[in-house]
Design an enzyme around this catalytic site. Structure first.
Site, mmCIF file in Angstrom:
data_model
loop_
_atom_site.group_PDB
_atom_site.id
_atom_site.type_symbol
_atom_site.label_atom_id
_atom_site.label_comp_id
_atom_site.label_asym_id
_atom_site.label_seq_id
_atom_site.Cartn_x
_atom_site.Cartn_y
_atom_site.Cartn_z
ATOM 1 C CG HIS A 91 5.632 4.738 -0.635
ATOM 2 N ND1 HIS A 91 4.998 3.899 -1.499
ATOM 3 C CD2 HIS A 91 5.038 4.544 0.575
ATOM 4 C CE1 HIS A 91 4.064 3.235 -0.859
ATOM 5 N NE2 HIS A 91 4.060 3.593 0.405
HETATM 6 N N1 UDP Z 1 -1.888 6.629 -5.323
HETATM 7 C C1 UDP Z 1 -2.351 7.810 -5.887
HETATM 8 N N2 UDP Z 1 -1.437 8.659 -6.434
HETATM 9 C C2 UDP Z 1 -0.103 8.405 -6.470
HETATM 10 C C3 UDP Z 1 0.352 7.180 -5.916
HETATM 11 C C4 UDP Z 1 -0.559 6.324 -5.325
HETATM 12 O O1 UDP Z 1 -3.545 8.062 -5.897
HETATM 13 O O2 UDP Z 1 0.661 9.247 -6.974
HETATM 14 C C5 UDP Z 1 -2.876 5.732 -4.703
HETATM 15 C C6 UDP Z 1 -2.819 4.312 -5.201
HETATM 16 O O3 UDP Z 1 -3.512 4.183 -6.417
HETATM 17 C C7 UDP Z 1 -3.464 3.559 -4.048
HETATM 18 C C8 UDP Z 1 -2.980 4.320 -2.846
HETATM 19 O O4 UDP Z 1 -2.599 5.613 -3.317
HETATM 20 O O5 UDP Z 1 -4.857 3.622 -4.116
HETATM 21 C C9 UDP Z 1 -1.813 3.553 -2.276
HETATM 22 O O6 UDP Z 1 -1.117 4.310 -1.462
HETATM 23 P P1 UDP Z 1 0.429 4.064 -1.133
HETATM 24 O O7 UDP Z 1 1.108 3.393 -2.258
HETATM 25 O O8 UDP Z 1 0.922 5.405 -0.710
HETATM 26 O O9 UDP Z 1 0.369 3.150 0.167
HETATM 27 P P2 UDP Z 1 0.404 1.584 0.436
HETATM 28 O O10 UDP Z 1 -0.689 0.963 -0.375
HETATM 29 O O11 UDP Z 1 1.752 1.077 0.084
HETATM 30 O O12 UDP Z 1 0.137 1.465 1.888
#
Ligand code: UDP
Length: 362
Positions: free
Chosen positions: A209
């Site tokens: 994403h």
């Molecule tokens: N996550 C979730 N469902 C999904 C994809 C991600 O619950 O379909 C959770 C993931 O396990 C983690 C969090 O969302 O705890 C991470 O979010 P994301 O990847 O959107 O953001 P980033 O960590 O890159 O800022």
């Protein structure tokens, strides 16, 4: 003036999926401590049921008192509108403390509004750096750290980054807390729940994403082509599809119906834990998911050229594959057969939330 309910009123500003996971941990610690009245402001940045509501329900996060409904705008408009509304909430609520998380536009908007009103500002997940200023997240982190009063750092690397930026000479408190996402993974591991979608028995779990990967059609096509090859030639790929990535693939006319990739709707945290526990490998450009692969003892291939979580790369748990098809395929093949010792406590002891609350109350 102190509020009536607790000793301290804390305004928590959140708005995006990773912030719900992190805030759930600290909210629980606030509730256990009992001395803090937490008022939650949801900026509205992520608003779909499966990107927002489900996290509040599953993780019992207190209902936000304010939902600002700011979403789907370019960075400047989004940050500006959030700031304006957050400032007005701050003037009404008069909190003693403002808590922001991570690196999104909601983080920066909350931080700037608090600073300008001279409210005490604490940043959870401070000190992380990708050293890539083209990432909006990097800009948000650096600016938020610089104006925070208390910087809660998950790792020693984060502390070292701040030292290099001169924080030894800045009037701010820098503390190593461990990682609240590790607290969450430990606490909720037993709640893992199989997603309703039909799934292959053996699979690689993928999330995708980051703007740097989705917004450039050539990069997005290269990654998706690599994922298709993995799915055809190595093992099934399950991909809970982020709305931004779905929008970009739709715009490119991607044919989901004939794709070998198993796309599913974004899942809740409990289902995500199940996927992490049951996959053979993780492929991701997410910051949080790189760490969760480690928490659930799965090798990780990161679809980026750099990461904020360098200790995972140094320890061999994570391979930075970049975005070229060849490099992604080689990394997957090599990491599939890796055997790693996951007993190293890179992210604390699972009590970062309690530690943060005790520091806030000092
Ligand atoms: N996550 C979730 N469902 C999904 C994809 C991600 O619950 O379909 C959770 C993931 O396990 C983690 C969090 O969302 O705890 C991470 O979010 P994301 O990847 O959107 O953001 P980033 O960590 O890159 O800022």
């Amino acid at each position: 003036m102190k509020n009536r309910v607790g000793n301290m009123k804390c305004l928590t500003i959140i708005g995006a999926r990773p912030q719900f996971v992190k805030a759930a941990v600290v909210s629980r610690a606030f509730a256990r401590d009992g001395r803090v009245e937490e008022v939650i402001v949801h900026t509205g940045q992520h608003y779909d049921g499966n990107m927002s509501d489900i996290f509040f329900e599953e993780m019992s996060i207190p209902k936000p008192k304010y939902n600002l409904g700011v979403c789907g705008l370019p960075h400047g408009a989004m940050t500006g509108r959030m700031m304006e509304q957050i400032e007005s909430v701050m003037l009404d609520e008069r909190p003693e403390m403002v808590l922001v998380y991570g690196d999104t536009d909601s983080t920066l908007a909350g931080a700037l509004a608090a600073r300008k009103l001279n409210l005490r500002l604490a940043h959870v997940e401070a000190g992380l750096r990708s050293f890539n200023m083209r990432m909006p997240e990097e800009v948000n982190r650096i600016l938020t750290d610089r104006i925070s009063d208390i910087l809660f750092c998950p790792t020693q690397t984060a502390i070292n980054n701040l030292k290099r930026e001169g924080f030894d000479h800045i009037d701010a408190t820098v503390v190593r807390t461990g990682d609240v996402m590790y607290d969450a993974a430990r606490f909720y591991a037993a709640s893992a729940c199989r997603p309703k979608a039909e799934l292959p028995e053996k699979f690689v779990l993928c999330t995708l994403h980051r703007a740097e990967n989705t917004d450039d059609p050539a990069i997005l096509k290269s990654i998706v082509s690599a994922l298709e090859t993995v799915a055809r030639e190595i093992t099934a790929v399950v991909l809970p599809l982020h709305p931004r990535t779905k929008g970009k693939l739709d715009a490119l006319g991607y044919d989901f119906s004939s794709s070998p990739i198993r796309f599913i709707e974004p899942v809740g945290y409990f289902e995500m834990i199940w996927l992490l526990q049951n996959c053979s490998l993780v492929m991701t450009d997410s910051g949080g998911v790189q760490k969760e692969a480690f928490f659930f003892q799965r090798p990780c291939v990161t679809l980026r050229n750099e990461t904020e979580w360098v200790e995972l790369v140094e320890g061999g748990y994570n391979r930075l594959a970049g975005t070229s098809e060849t490099s992604i395929l080689t990394s997957v093949q090599e990491m599939m057969v890796s055997s790693l010792d996951y007993s190293v406590p890179l992210y604390g002891d699972g009590a970062a939330g309690d530690f943060i609350v005790s520091e806030l109350m000092r």
